[in-house]
Design a protein around this motif. Structure first.
Motif, PDB file in Angstrom:
ATOM      1  N   LEU A   1       5.042 -19.345   1.350  1.00 23.93           N
ATOM      2  CA  LEU A   1       4.496 -17.988   1.487  1.00 23.93           C
ATOM      3  C   LEU A   1       5.555 -16.999   1.039  1.00 23.93           C
ATOM      4  CD1 LEU A   1       2.116 -16.196   2.442  1.00 23.93           C
ATOM      5  CD2 LEU A   1       3.190 -16.158   4.701  1.00 23.93           C
ATOM      6  N   MET A   2       5.272 -16.365  -0.117  1.00 30.01           N
ATOM      7  CA  MET A   2       6.217 -15.398  -0.660  1.00 30.01           C
ATOM      8  C   MET A   2       5.809 -13.995  -0.219  1.00 30.01           C
ATOM      9  SD  MET A   2       6.942 -17.028  -4.445  1.00 30.01           S
ATOM     10  CE  MET A   2       5.369 -17.833  -4.757  1.00 30.01           C
ATOM     11  N   PRO A   3       6.739 -13.027  -0.295  1.00 33.72           N
ATOM     12  CA  PRO A   3       6.396 -11.694   0.211  1.00 33.72           C
ATOM     13  C   PRO A   3       5.528 -10.900  -0.755  1.00 33.72           C
ATOM     14  CG  PRO A   3       8.635 -11.703  -0.617  1.00 33.72           C
ATOM     15  CD  PRO A   3       8.149 -13.111  -0.718  1.00 33.72           C
TER      16      PRO A   3
ATOM     17  N   PRO B   1      11.526  -6.945  -4.923  1.00 34.40           N
ATOM     18  CA  PRO B   1      12.554  -6.012  -5.417  1.00 34.40           C
ATOM     19  C   PRO B   1      12.534  -5.865  -6.945  1.00 34.40           C
ATOM     20  CG  PRO B   1      13.552  -8.112  -4.823  1.00 34.40           C
ATOM     21  CD  PRO B   1      12.102  -8.216  -4.453  1.00 34.40           C
TER      22      PRO B   1
ATOM     23  N   PHE C   1      10.963  -1.133  -5.318  1.00 38.79           N
ATOM     24  CA  PHE C   1      10.215  -2.365  -5.092  1.00 38.79           C
ATOM     25  C   PHE C   1       8.858  -2.239  -5.788  1.00 38.79           C
ATOM     26  CE2 PHE C   1      13.242  -2.190  -1.685  1.00 38.79           C
ATOM     27  CZ  PHE C   1      13.563  -3.514  -1.418  1.00 38.79           C
TER      28      PHE C   1
ATOM     29  N   ASP D   1      13.268 -17.227  -9.099  1.00 39.89           N
ATOM     30  CA  ASP D   1      14.516 -16.950  -8.376  1.00 39.89           C
ATOM     31  C   ASP D   1      14.743 -17.994  -7.271  1.00 39.89           C
ATOM     32  OD1 ASP D   1      16.757 -15.228  -7.551  1.00 39.89           O
ATOM     33  OD2 ASP D   1      15.529 -14.870  -5.769  1.00 39.89           O
ATOM     34  N   LEU D   2      13.670 -18.335  -6.561  1.00 37.75           N
ATOM     35  CA  LEU D   2      13.774 -19.352  -5.498  1.00 37.75           C
ATOM     36  C   LEU D   2      14.237 -20.690  -6.058  1.00 37.75           C
ATOM     37  CD1 LEU D   2      13.000 -20.072  -2.439  1.00 37.75           C
ATOM     38  CD2 LEU D   2      10.861 -20.937  -3.402  1.00 37.75           C
TER      39      LEU D   2
ATOM     40  N   ARG E   1      13.948 -18.354   2.900  1.00 36.22           N
ATOM     41  CA  ARG E   1      14.965 -17.840   1.997  1.00 36.22           C
ATOM     42  C   ARG E   1      14.757 -16.338   1.844  1.00 36.22           C
ATOM     43  NH1 ARG E   1      17.208 -21.766   3.093  1.00 36.22           N
ATOM     44  NH2 ARG E   1      18.008 -23.423   1.765  1.00 36.22           N
TER      45      ARG E   1
ATOM     46  N   VAL F   1      14.538 -12.754   0.088  1.00 40.44           N
ATOM     47  CA  VAL F   1      14.169 -12.179  -1.211  1.00 40.44           C
ATOM     48  C   VAL F   1      14.820 -10.805  -1.356  1.00 40.44           C
ATOM     49  CG1 VAL F   1      12.264 -11.377  -2.669  1.00 40.44           C
ATOM     50  CG2 VAL F   1      12.007 -13.471  -1.319  1.00 40.44           C
ATOM     51  N   ALA F   2      14.794 -10.035  -0.274  1.00 37.22           N
ATOM     52  CA  ALA F   2      15.464  -8.731  -0.229  1.00 37.22           C
ATOM     53  C   ALA F   2      15.724  -8.445   1.248  1.00 37.22           C
ATOM     54  CB  ALA F   2      14.589  -7.647  -0.855  1.00 37.22           C
ATOM     55  N   SER F   3      16.413  -7.351   1.539  1.00 35.82           N
ATOM     56  CA  SER F   3      16.745  -7.050   2.930  1.00 35.82           C
ATOM     57  C   SER F   3      15.486  -7.022   3.806  1.00 35.82           C
ATOM     58  CB  SER F   3      17.450  -5.689   2.982  1.00 35.82           C
ATOM     59  OG  SER F   3      17.627  -5.282   4.312  1.00 35.82           O
TER      60      SER F   3
ATOM     61  N   ILE G   1      13.114  -9.176   3.937  1.00 29.03           N
ATOM     62  CA  ILE G   1      11.943  -9.716   3.228  1.00 29.03           C
ATOM     63  C   ILE G   1      12.236 -11.167   2.845  1.00 29.03           C
ATOM     64  CG2 ILE G   1      10.500  -9.476   1.158  1.00 29.03           C
ATOM     65  CD1 ILE G   1      11.069  -6.477   1.249  1.00 29.03           C
ATOM     66  N   TYR G   2      11.384 -12.082   3.273  1.00 28.22           N
ATOM     67  CA  TYR G   2      11.657 -13.516   3.137  1.00 28.22           C
ATOM     68  C   TYR G   2      10.506 -14.292   2.513  1.00 28.22           C
ATOM     69  CZ  TYR G   2      15.672 -12.592   6.018  1.00 28.22           C
ATOM     70  OH  TYR G   2      16.861 -12.098   6.462  1.00 28.22           O
ATOM     71  N   THR G   3      10.863 -15.425   1.866  1.00 25.68           N
ATOM     72  CA  THR G   3       9.879 -16.434   1.480  1.00 25.68           C
ATOM     73  C   THR G   3       9.922 -17.546   2.521  1.00 25.68           C
ATOM     74  OG1 THR G   3       9.926 -16.026  -0.908  1.00 25.68           O
ATOM     75  CG2 THR G   3       9.386 -18.262  -0.208  1.00 25.68           C
TER      76      THR G   3
ATOM     77  N   PHE H   1       4.072  -4.293   7.306  1.00 27.00           N
ATOM     78  CA  PHE H   1       5.334  -3.827   6.748  1.00 27.00           C
ATOM     79  C   PHE H   1       5.848  -2.644   7.565  1.00 27.00           C
ATOM     80  CE2 PHE H   1       8.469  -2.024   3.984  1.00 27.00           C
ATOM     81  CZ  PHE H   1       8.988  -3.106   3.290  1.00 27.00           C
TER      82      PHE H   1
ATOM     83  N   ARG I   1      11.244  -6.716   7.643  1.00 24.19           N
ATOM     84  CA  ARG I   1      10.402  -5.573   7.277  1.00 24.19           C
ATOM     85  C   ARG I   1       8.968  -6.034   7.007  1.00 24.19           C
ATOM     86  NH1 ARG I   1      13.414  -1.775   3.026  1.00 24.19           N
ATOM     87  NH2 ARG I   1      13.885  -3.689   1.890  1.00 24.19           N
ATOM     88  N   GLU I   2       8.824  -7.169   6.297  1.00 28.24           N
ATOM     89  CA  GLU I   2       7.484  -7.727   6.070  1.00 28.24           C
ATOM     90  C   GLU I   2       7.334  -8.909   7.016  1.00 28.24           C
ATOM     91  OE1 GLU I   2       6.339  -8.122   1.913  1.00 28.24           O
ATOM     92  OE2 GLU I   2       4.961  -9.758   2.412  1.00 28.24           O
TER      93      GLU I   2
END
Lengths: 426, 426
Positions: free
Chosen positions: A70-72, A76, A104, A116-117, B33, B35-37, B39-41, B139, B153-154
């Motif tokens: 599950l990606m956000p 960015p 973003f 990127d992952l 992991r 992705v940004a501050s 914000i995660y996958t 969010f 954040r998300e």
């Protein structure tokens, strides 16, 4: 579920701003409500259908060996600059700034995030092939959102990404997804064509679209009546072909003649090659211990769009005719005299319990409305089977079984139960 | 699942920017992991846990009679202006503009959208009480996102909203959600407290928080050691209380003395009263045919935060100790000599099939690594039960069963199967 308990605001009249039949019926059947242009809330009945489509997609993806992540939704700018798509993409990429004025976007697709992952977490050819998917909310700022959830701005999509080291392996991954998509749309129960297509903003070498055939389809496709050949006419127009000259023309594969059809694009599969891995430096060590950029494929299927496409292909003047695989409920019980005649009420409640214990998803219409209103609503929301109990049950122990497609039969309570048990065991 | 097939990038070292244990372990165990501050996958292992929490939440919400809907993440400014929250909310409400320069925000909560839905679709007291919920991506533009998914954040949240006509009915709806939340957190398997709290930006009359007890909790709560009394010390500070003077002080309910604990807020339930229905004119016809504004409750539970909280409460120096209800896999098979010794390989594969057919979620470690590495990874990702086959199997038909909590026992293949069948039938 009892009909009086479910939040199911059906509408008698066709809403004026709904142009196509699926949009009209989803509003009338209390499946969705508009929040803003191209942005909808899914109500309980609609969400049941959406989740059934989602589950079919998930089961078939898992069966293919793909793994769910599950990606956000918020991505960015930096990643999109690496592929130069931050500038290349038009305003359909909705750009936003956070409180610290960092840039973003709302993800319309996830090639950058997944590449990127992979570059950060996959180091060796031994970890390949790999196929990761997600079922996730996307946002595309369409210039003219229309047709309800068919071309909305916020929508639910399954997207997946394959990673291989050589062409042969990429071909295998691609063909596996092609087969998986065929399985998904077949299981949903829709008639479709696989269509040669343009790769557009995603880029890459080769791509095919999956089109559900329907009169209101936005795309025009040229299909052979004697083979599986099909092509998006957009691609023919780009090549300078005159569409009028195609009708009746022999198919390029020599089998059958070309016919023009309308289709709804529900899926799109791409061989990306090294477009993204070159741009972002996504590589692994190969058999010789040397770094090699990965070959990628990407594969999208519109989960919310499939719901609308199913309705476009399956409806009549009275409402939706759900394929059984994605019907919100399988059985509807209408008892004429419910809450008035004790015998009928008891029989209806007992039948309701029987269906539940047989594993059916059943809804009992316990509302105070008359038979006409109840059957109108049942046809509108498209329940495949209606079981009707009335005075014939008291007099002759007879129950009517009315299929949404028009067929109807009469039997005893035991007959009906036997039929349903038979179906459930199949 | 075979360990070599799953995308599970574990890390040996603790990442430097991860301050709390759950964040460190989720990164090390290949669950998430960045992705940004903030914000995660979610990777496959993490997503399995997230989905299990999500399913527990969904099952308990359905059991309470609440109905699932899905509202959009992108919400129009107009609705937030009606409640004056467009101005009132700080920069944590991320405001965006679409291509036509219309204002929207990314939904941190959905009171406005649901109140708009209800005012347009519910007309009579007969349709009440009603409780609608969604499990959806939110969010919030936190000024300092930290602790991984704990304060991201998300994030994924279950939010629900109840609608009633009178106080008594609102109380019932509120208490039903209170019980539902107790059931959810108990089923996940965590120790928690229900805490009197401040209503903050949501507004309304009364509210309580659900705190998972953990040393790294961001909140400080005062709890009685002799009753269920508990209060967020924020509320006490607002009242001018000196926190130091509380220690050891008798509980206000006369039972036990006050102790200071750290908690992670995973849920918050509010009695909103008519704050939103007054502002937005959400009313129905009452028994006398007169319009009456609705009483609302709102109820949130952090699905992704529950995953982190579970880790904060259940870990040791070697890794995560999952409660069985949300473990990504239930059983891990480690065969010493796998792919080398034919008998052991055969026994391991056969055991794998047995566990699958008993309905267990099982993973077989088929990697080429040694026993030490395999057990280290198993302890890191926190699988509750490890079944170990080695040379004792060849010599004495013995298999070791090693629980993640430290217990260990030896038995034959048949013993092990009998134990697991017993557990599964419970």
């Amino acid at each position: 579920m009892f009909w009086s308990k479910i939040f199911l605001p059906t509408l008698k009249d066709t809403p004026q701003d709904a142009e196509v039949i699926s949009h009209q019926l989803m509003l009338r059947a209390g499946m969705i409500r508009k929040v803003a242009s191209g942005i909808y809330t899914w109500l309980p009945l609609g969400l049941r259908v959406l989740r059934k489509v989602e589950n079919i997609v998930r089961e078939e993806m898992n069966a293919s060996g793909a793994q769910e992540v599950l990606m956000p939704m918020v991505q960015p700018k930096e990643l999109w600059e690496e592929t130069k798509r931050w500038k290349k993409m038009g305003p359909e990429l909705l750009r936003i700034q956070d409180r610290h004025e960092r840039d973003f976007c709302l993800g319309p697709t996830h090639e950058e995030v997944i590449t990127d992952l992979i570059r950060n977490n996959v180091k060796s050819y031994k970890e390949l092939p790999l196929n990761l998917y997600q079922i996730q909310t996307k946002f595309r700022d369409e210039v003219r959102p229309r047709y309800g959830v068919m071309r909305g701005r916020e929508f639910l999509m399954k997207d997946s990404y394959s990673f291989d080291l050589n062409e042969e392996s990429l071909q295998k991954s691609y063909m596996k997804m092609r087969d998986t998509y065929k399985n998904i749309i077949s299981r949903v129960g829709l008639e479709f064509k696989i269509v040669k297509a343009d790769s557009g903003a995603i880029g890459g070498d080769a791509s095919e679209e999956f089109h559900v055939l329907a009169e209101n389809g936005e795309d025009t496709i040229a299909v052979s009546n004697g083979s599986e050949f099909a092509i998006n006419t957009e691609l023919l127009l780009k090549k300078g072909e005159d569409l009028n000259s195609l009708e009746g023309k022999p198919s390029p594969d020599g089998k059958g003649v070309i016919q023009i059809k309308k289709g709804i694009e529900v899926g799109h599969i791409f061989q990306l090659g090294r477009v993204y891995s070159d741009a972002m430096g996504s590589n692994v060590l190969n058999h010789e211990g040397k770094k090699e950029n990965l070959l990628m494929g990407c594969y999208g299927i519109g989960v919310s769009r499939l719901v609308a496409a199913a309705i476009e292909q399956n409806n009549d003047k009275n409402g939706i005719i759900w394929p059984e695989s994605i019907a919100p409920y399988e059985v509807n019980i209408v008892a004429i005299g419910f809450d008035k005649d004790e015998k009928i009420t008891k029989a209806a409640l007992s039948l309701y319990e029987d269906f539940l214990s047989m594993g059916y998803e059943v809804i009992l219409d316990d509302r105070k409305d008359g038979y006409g209103t109840k059957m109108k609503d049942a046809e509108l929301i498209g329940i495949p089977m209606n079981v009707i109990i009335g005075k014939n049950y008291i007099e002759k122990k007879e129950i009517e079984l009315k299929h949404r497609d028009g067929q109807s039969s009469i039997g005893t309570l035991e007959d009906i139960k036997t039929i349903f048990e038979h179906f459930k065991n199949k």
